[in-house]
Design a protein around this motif. Structure first.
Motif, PDB file in Angstrom:
ATOM      1  N   GLU A 776       0.912  -1.075  -0.111  1.00 24.10           N
ATOM      2  CA  GLU A 776       0.095  -0.097   0.041  1.00 24.10           C
ATOM      3  C   GLU A 776       0.847   1.289  -0.086  1.00 24.10           C
ATOM      4  OE1 GLU A 776      -3.796   1.892   2.471  1.00 24.10           O
ATOM      5  OE2 GLU A 776      -2.789  -0.065   3.254  1.00 24.10           O
ATOM      6  N   LEU A 777       1.974   1.220   0.605  1.00 25.98           N
ATOM      7  CA  LEU A 777       2.824   2.380   0.645  1.00 25.98           C
ATOM      8  C   LEU A 777       3.576   2.471  -0.631  1.00 25.98           C
ATOM      9  CD1 LEU A 777       4.486   4.532   2.133  1.00 25.98           C
ATOM     10  CD2 LEU A 777       5.966   2.821   2.926  1.00 25.98           C
ATOM     11  N   GLY A 778       3.977   1.521  -1.581  1.00 23.91           N
ATOM     12  CA  GLY A 778       4.270   1.533  -2.838  1.00 23.91           C
ATOM     13  C   GLY A 778       5.920   1.390  -2.743  1.00 23.91           C
ATOM     14  N   THR A 779       6.342   0.809  -1.825  1.00 26.34           N
ATOM     15  CA  THR A 779       7.867   0.570  -1.679  1.00 26.34           C
ATOM     16  C   THR A 779       8.150  -0.843  -2.167  1.00 26.34           C
ATOM     17  OG1 THR A 779       9.849   0.672  -0.261  1.00 26.34           O
ATOM     18  CG2 THR A 779       7.780  -0.007   0.548  1.00 26.34           C
ATOM     19  N   ASN A 780       9.453  -0.887  -2.655  1.00 30.30           N
ATOM     20  CA  ASN A 780       9.890  -2.437  -3.101  1.00 30.30           C
ATOM     21  C   ASN A 780      10.808  -2.794  -2.012  1.00 30.30           C
ATOM     22  OD1 ASN A 780       8.756  -1.838  -5.776  1.00 30.30           O
ATOM     23  ND2 ASN A 780      10.578  -0.633  -6.284  1.00 30.30           N
ATOM     24  N   ILE A 781      10.694  -2.429  -0.924  1.00 34.56           N
ATOM     25  CA  ILE A 781      11.646  -3.234   0.178  1.00 34.56           C
ATOM     26  C   ILE A 781      11.081  -4.342   0.753  1.00 34.56           C
ATOM     27  CG2 ILE A 781      12.838  -1.016   0.670  1.00 34.56           C
ATOM     28  CD1 ILE A 781      11.350  -1.088   3.452  1.00 34.56           C
ATOM     29  N   SER A 782      11.530  -5.411   1.249  1.00 34.05           N
ATOM     30  CA  SER A 782      10.790  -6.695   1.883  1.00 34.05           C
ATOM     31  C   SER A 782      10.458  -6.415   3.185  1.00 34.05           C
ATOM     32  CB  SER A 782      11.671  -7.878   1.450  1.00 34.05           C
ATOM     33  OG  SER A 782      12.962  -7.795   2.389  1.00 34.05           O
ATOM     34  N   PRO A 783       9.549  -7.154   3.571  1.00 34.40           N
ATOM     35  CA  PRO A 783       9.165  -7.315   5.002  1.00 34.40           C
ATOM     36  C   PRO A 783      10.581  -7.289   6.004  1.00 34.40           C
ATOM     37  CG  PRO A 783       7.575  -8.452   3.922  1.00 34.40           C
ATOM     38  CD  PRO A 783       8.673  -8.067   2.915  1.00 34.40           C
ATOM     39  N   VAL A 784      11.350  -8.260   5.517  1.00 35.46           N
ATOM     40  CA  VAL A 784      12.594  -8.550   6.431  1.00 35.46           C
ATOM     41  C   VAL A 784      13.349  -7.018   6.480  1.00 35.46           C
ATOM     42  CG1 VAL A 784      14.761  -9.476   6.539  1.00 35.46           C
ATOM     43  CG2 VAL A 784      12.764 -10.780   5.824  1.00 35.46           C
ATOM     44  N   ASP A 785      13.546  -6.468   5.413  1.00 38.02           N
ATOM     45  CA  ASP A 785      14.450  -5.218   5.461  1.00 38.02           C
ATOM     46  C   ASP A 785      13.487  -4.108   6.001  1.00 38.02           C
ATOM     47  OD1 ASP A 785      16.238  -6.103   3.605  1.00 38.02           O
ATOM     48  OD2 ASP A 785      15.235  -5.462   1.689  1.00 38.02           O
ATOM     49  N   PHE A 786      12.367  -4.201   6.165  1.00 40.13           N
ATOM     50  CA  PHE A 786      11.382  -3.230   6.951  1.00 40.13           C
ATOM     51  C   PHE A 786      11.624  -3.352   8.319  1.00 40.13           C
ATOM     52  CE2 PHE A 786       7.315  -2.395   9.078  1.00 40.13           C
ATOM     53  CZ  PHE A 786       7.195  -1.037   8.719  1.00 40.13           C
ATOM     54  N   ILE A 787      11.602  -4.653   8.892  1.00 39.84           N
ATOM     55  CA  ILE A 787      12.053  -5.134  10.315  1.00 39.84           C
ATOM     56  C   ILE A 787      13.289  -4.693  10.411  1.00 39.84           C
ATOM     57  CG2 ILE A 787      12.277  -6.813  11.938  1.00 39.84           C
ATOM     58  CD1 ILE A 787       9.609  -5.993  11.500  1.00 39.84           C
ATOM     59  N   ARG A 788      14.237  -4.789   9.704  1.00 45.40           N
ATOM     60  CA  ARG A 788      15.700  -4.340   9.697  1.00 45.40           C
ATOM     61  C   ARG A 788      15.869  -2.686   9.925  1.00 45.40           C
ATOM     62  NH1 ARG A 788      17.862  -6.144   5.743  1.00 45.40           N
ATOM     63  NH2 ARG A 788      18.507  -8.145   6.272  1.00 45.40           N
ATOM     64  N   TYR A 789      15.078  -1.963   9.198  1.00 46.60           N
ATOM     65  CA  TYR A 789      15.151  -0.808   9.294  1.00 46.60           C
ATOM     66  C   TYR A 789      14.370  -0.224  10.450  1.00 46.60           C
ATOM     67  CZ  TYR A 789      13.288   4.057   9.031  1.00 46.60           C
ATOM     68  OH  TYR A 789      13.223   5.438   9.239  1.00 46.60           O
ATOM     69  N   LEU A 790      13.546  -0.748  11.080  1.00 47.91           N
ATOM     70  CA  LEU A 790      12.752  -0.272  12.512  1.00 47.91           C
ATOM     71  C   LEU A 790      13.789  -0.597  13.678  1.00 47.91           C
ATOM     72  CD1 LEU A 790       9.005  -1.875  12.273  1.00 47.91           C
ATOM     73  CD2 LEU A 790       9.965   0.248  11.489  1.00 47.91           C
ATOM     74  N   LYS A 791      14.512  -1.711  13.486  1.00 47.37           N
ATOM     75  CA  LYS A 791      15.872  -2.027  14.515  1.00 47.37           C
ATOM     76  C   LYS A 791      16.919  -0.905  14.514  1.00 47.37           C
ATOM     77  CE  LYS A 791      19.256  -5.385  15.435  1.00 47.37           C
ATOM     78  NZ  LYS A 791      19.820  -6.650  14.981  1.00 47.37           N
TER      79      LYS A 791
END
Length: 990
Positions: A776-791
């Motif tokens: 929905e955001l329209g980004t190509n990053i993966s869920p794993v990369d997203f969680i890595r970003y949050l960390k």
């Protein structure tokens, strides 16, 4: 007859001459003295013998005869008197820091003797809880085998005055008592007079208060027949000794006087009427007592028992009529408790009919209103229902000629103001006293500055602005509401002048430079909310859309002032989350924003948010240069002042912009984590598990301390790595950890091995939910990369701050070294500003000029501390009258803690285990607390994304971050607290 006021010497306390000590707003010590003698001495026969700051006395009393004593610094009181202009009439002499009742002066005047001197036989117990220091400093002599205190009041006959006038300084040494004995030895008739409790010294606020007010019962009895704007009910008072001797007759009198009514039986102890003894409210008072012998006996004896066995029988019990038809009740202080500042502080209950909800702390929804005495009319706009109370209180101040009072009141259904208790506020404000005219001038200048900001400006939308101390970069949390000039200027220089706006512009928001974020009102830091809110508008928006949104944000904050510390959660939309459209429509459309504007804003925020997920490493990479820059700089053979300047320059160049980016990323991460919970992708338990799955700097610190405990690391290693930390990051007067490693490091080691990170693995449902969010955001990053970003974003915020504060802390150390060489104390350094360092470095200002600046700024800071301002200012009237609103705390974890409450000052390390600790600021320098096994944490200031919130979540510590001024003040009155984060409550427990 002449009167000589002996006022040449320095005062025992404070910086003002004793004669100019403020007793009430328009009344000084000298006024009281002159009033006491006005019936026996003509005004043109009164002489002030001065030296210390005598020009100030001249300015205040231009018509007074003033003699300046030469070389007064080296002369005794007796030598001062020998310089008096005698005219061979009889003479009264008194110290300039004492006052006597008129009746006492009249009696001494009528005694036949050459010398009459006043003494106090009851000097040790003249007022309750007289300090040992005050007793030790008393001028004592022995009469008839008994020690008495000399009051400094003496009447000399014309014969005695003639002898004194002919004495030469070099032929007599000693004090006034020695002079009295000399006259006696020369055949003059000398007598003493016991003044009893009819005098006071101005060096003790307790003494003054008791002299003016007496006990509560005595004060109310004195005022009852003369008040016109309030009602003081019928009362009967008696001492504990009288109760023991005449119990039955007292009961009969009470039953006769209050037949058919309910009673209030109150304490009226001497020990209750001072704040130094901490007995305010410490004795029993019983309400709604029936008028019969058994109930009266039970109530009176309950009150007497609360006095304890130490009392000798002089304490009183006060019986009054019970008021039942209460519309509003509360307590008012007629000065600021902290500084004695010229304010009325109302704390009241307009929800229940209780007369004890405020004093007992049993009602949560209490209101607090502060009103400047300079313009008290503002109260009628903030809380018009208090108008009759204010008028009644002002009458009491005039009748008592005293304006430091604690008054318990109620308004009944007929709008009559009832006064239940009047106590003195006797907090020691020595050294904090300021001229009310200075306070008035500061407020005028602040109002003028505020008004000049209330118009449209170029490149920033909005026809007006508001100012608050917590909307953005949280100055109240980071540097405090009344920071010293050095801390304030460093925060502006390093962050809020331009770095804050540069980061926003680089991140994708509007560039609002050159507008600074912080302004000063009366020395207190305030965020320009218009500049802040504009800086959160995406630069991709069209002009018309941006303007409508900016104006809506300002209007929302103005309508909801309690949002001032939560603008990114309740006012502005700064990143995209899945619920954006629904929330934005609900929040913004009522304020003139169109649905098309919301669609445009969503597109722009999605772009900013998508970019945020991939730009963190580039945004903070400059922090890697700061250590090298610092080390290279320190290797140079340059003086400490230049080192400090260079360190701060590098701190800003490489550190604070990176930190601003890291802080923004940390906010994005926190917001997404909350969004994952609100959209049911995570439970709150899973959110907390995620936060425990990795370490921040604080977690690594705990592990390194444990390694030191186990002998794997030396103390030198630990201090080398963490020694730059300090509570109050920008405050030079606070010690860095390296200066006291025993307190901040060694004593914080409990020997328990820190828990290891919990492995956090996404479930299939969580992966699915995050994938949907990212799609929905329209980004190509993966869920794993997203969680890595949050960390990484959560870690980066703490890491970058840890790194840039190395330079900042070292710069403060260098300033301390500079101060030592220049003869400037650490406290005095705190009154410098960054610009002073620049000018000293460039040699465009002298050291002496800087020292004079420090002296002036100290005086200005005293005024700053005497001014009360609200958390949010939206009109010029807020500078004079405002209501403190309760902030909604940020509760951390879903745990519960119960323990003794401790407001942190200099508690020892072994005193904090299991307690609920309260601190004003959520500053990372307080990390050492976590090594004490505290039970919970409460802070006055701080947000959901503050360091302490993250740290508490990481270790699972129940915490309430940013409870706000009003709730913080209320909690400080509690003794044992339950902090229930799951239910978001803080309550007192038995």
């Amino acid at each position: 007859m002449q009167l000589f006021l002996l006022g040449a010497g320095r005062p025992a306390n404070g910086n003002k001459p004793s004669a100019l000590k403020s007793i009430a707003r328009n009344t000084k010590a000298m006024d009281w003295q002159l009033h006491g003698f006005e019936t026996v001495i003509n005004s043109n026969d009164i002489h002030f013998l001065g030296g210390y700051h005598v020009d100030e006395v001249k300015d205040c009393y231009p018509n007074l005869n003033i003699s300046i004593i030469p070389d007064w610094e080296n002369k005794s009181v007796l030598q001062t008197l020998l310089n008096a202009p005698f005219n061979h009439s009889s003479v009264f002499v008194t110290y300039s820091d004492t006052v006597f009742r008129k009746s006492t002066i009249d009696k001494i005047c009528n005694l036949e003797a050459d010398v009459v001197f006043g003494v106090d036989f009851n000097w040790k117990d003249r007022f309750d809880s007289r300090s040992q220091k005050d007793i030790d400093s008393a001028e004592v002599l022995t009469l008839n085998g008994q020690e008495v205190e000399f009051t400094g009041l003496v009447k000399f006959s014309s014969r005695a005055a003639l002898i004194i006038s002919e004495l030469k300084e070099h032929k007599i040494n000693g004090n006034l008592i020695d002079l009295i004995w000399l006259l006696r030895d020369n055949g003059l008739k000398v007598v003493h007079y016991d003044v009893g409790n009819n005098w006071a010294e101005f060096n003790s606020q307790d003494d003054i208060a008791h002299f003016i007010l007496g006990t509560k019962a005595e004060t109310l009895a004195r005022l009852e027949p003369v008040v016109r704007k309030s009602h003081i009910g019928r009362q009967i008072s008696f001492s504990t000794r009288e109760w023991l001797d005449n119990k039955q007759s007292i009961i009969e009198l009470i039953c006769k006087e209050f037949e058919g009514q309910k009673l209030v039986v109150r304490s009226s102890s001497k020990g209750e009427d001072n704040w130094f003894s901490s007995n305010a409210g410490g004795f029993e008072s019983l309400l709604n007592v029936n008028v019969n012998s058994d109930d009266i006996i039970e109530a009176v004896e309950t009150v007497i028992e609360s006095y304890g066995t130490k009392r000798a029988g002089d304490d009183q019990v006060l019986v009054q009529e019970f008021l039942s038809d209460v519309k509003l009740s509360g307590v008012i202080f007629t000065c600021g408790l902290e500084s004695g500042s010229p304010y009325y502080r109302f704390n009241f209950d307009d929800k229940t009919s209780s007369t004890e909800s405020v004093t007992a702390g049993i009602q949560a929804d209490l209101r607090t209103v502060l009103v400047s005495k300079i313009k008290s009319g503002g109260l009628f706009t903030v809380a018009p229902e208090l108008k009759p109370v204010l008028e009644a209180v002002q009458e009491l101040e005039q009748l008592l000629n005293y304006d430091k009072l604690d008054i318990e009141f109620a308004i009944d259904e007929s709008n009559i103001v009832h006064i239940f208790q009047i106590r003195p506020v006797t907090v020691n404000h020595v050294g904090l006293e300021v001229d009310v005219k200075d306070v008035e001038q500061y407020l005028k200048e602040s109002v003028s500055r505020f008004k000049t900001q209330q118009h449209a400006v170029s490149s920033i939308y909005g026809d007006r602005t508001l100012f608050a101390n917590m909307p953005d970069w949280n100055p109240a949390e980071i540097i405090g509401t009344r920071p010293k000039p050095f801390a304030f200027s460093l925060y502006r220089q390093l962050i809020t002048n331009d770095i804050w706006a540069q980061q926003r512009a680089e991140f994708g928001y509007r560039d609002v430079r050159p507008y600074p974020l912080l302004v000063s009102f009366s020395g207190q830091p305030y965020v320009d909310a218009r500049a802040s809110l504009n800086s959160f508008i995406p630069k991709a928006l069209s002009e018309n859309c941006a303007e409508r949104i900016a104006k809506a944000y300002i209007s929302i904050l103005a309508s909801n002032p309690h949002y001032h510390d939560k603008i990114e959660f309740e006012v502005a939309f700064t990143i995209w989350t899945p619920d954006f459209v629904d929330e934005a429509s609900k929040r913004l459309i009522p304020y003139g924003v169109t649905q098309q504007d919301i669609e445009e804003l969503e597109v722009a925020l999605k772009l900013i948010t998508s970019n945020a997920l991939v730009r963190l490493s580039d945004d903070i990479k400059s922090i890697n240069k700061i250590t090298c820059a610092s080390l290279n700089d320190l290797q140079k053979n340059i003086v400490p002042l230049d080192k400090a300047y260079n360190l701060l320059y590098d701190c800003k160049r490489y550190g604070t912009l990176a930190f601003a980016h890291a802080a923004r990323a940390g906010f994005v991460a926190t917001t997404f984590l909350k969004s994952l919970v609100s959209t049911n992708v995570f439970t709150d338990v899973r959110r907390l598990e995620f936060l425990k799955s990795f370490d921040t700097v604080a977690g690594i610190f705990e592990k390194d301390k444990y390694k030191f405990y186990c002998g794997e690391l030396s103390l030198e290693n630990v201090v080398s790595k963490y020694g730059h930390l300090r509570p109050g990051t920008y405050e030079i007067t606070t010690n860095a950890y390296w200066e006291n490693p025993q307190k901040y490091i060694v004593s914080n080691i409990d020997g328990n091995e820190p828990s290891e990170e919990i492995e956090f693995i996404l479930t299939e449902e969580e992966l699915k939910g995050i994938s949907g969010l990212l799609l929905e955001l329209g980004t190509n990053i993966s869920p794993v990369d997203f969680i890595r970003y949050l960390k990484e974003a959560t870690q980066a915020r703490e890491f970058v701050k840890f790194e840039f504060t190395k330079n900042l802390s070292k710069a403060l150390d260098m300033c301390v070294l500079f101060g030592m060489a220049a003869g400037i104390s650490r406290d005095d350094l705190s009154f410098l500003e960054f610009s002073d360092l620049e000018q000293l470095k460039l040699n465009t200002v002298s050291l002496e000029t800087v020292k004079s600046l420090i002296k002036r700024r100290k005086q200005e800071y005293s005024i700053t501390c005497s001014i009360e301002l609200p958390s949010l200012i939206k009109s010029e009237f807020d500078f004079y009258s405002f209501e403190r609103f309760a902030s909604q705390p940020n509760f951390v974890t879903i745990g519960k803690a119960e323990g003794t409450l401790k407001i942190l000052d200099n508690e020892t390390a072994d005193a904090l285990k299991g307690v609920i600790v309260m601190i004003p600021q959520a500053d990372p320098g307080y990390d050492w607390l976590f090594g004490h096994e505290i039970g919970g944490l409460i802070t006055k200031y701080g947000g959901a994304n503050s360091h302490m919130a993250i740290r508490a979540a990481e270790i699972g510590l129940p915490a309430a971050i940013g409870v706000g001024e009003k709730l913080y003040e209320k909690i400080t009155m509690m003794k044992r607290v339950e902090l229930d984060c799951a239910n978001q409550t803080i309550r007192e427990v038995e």
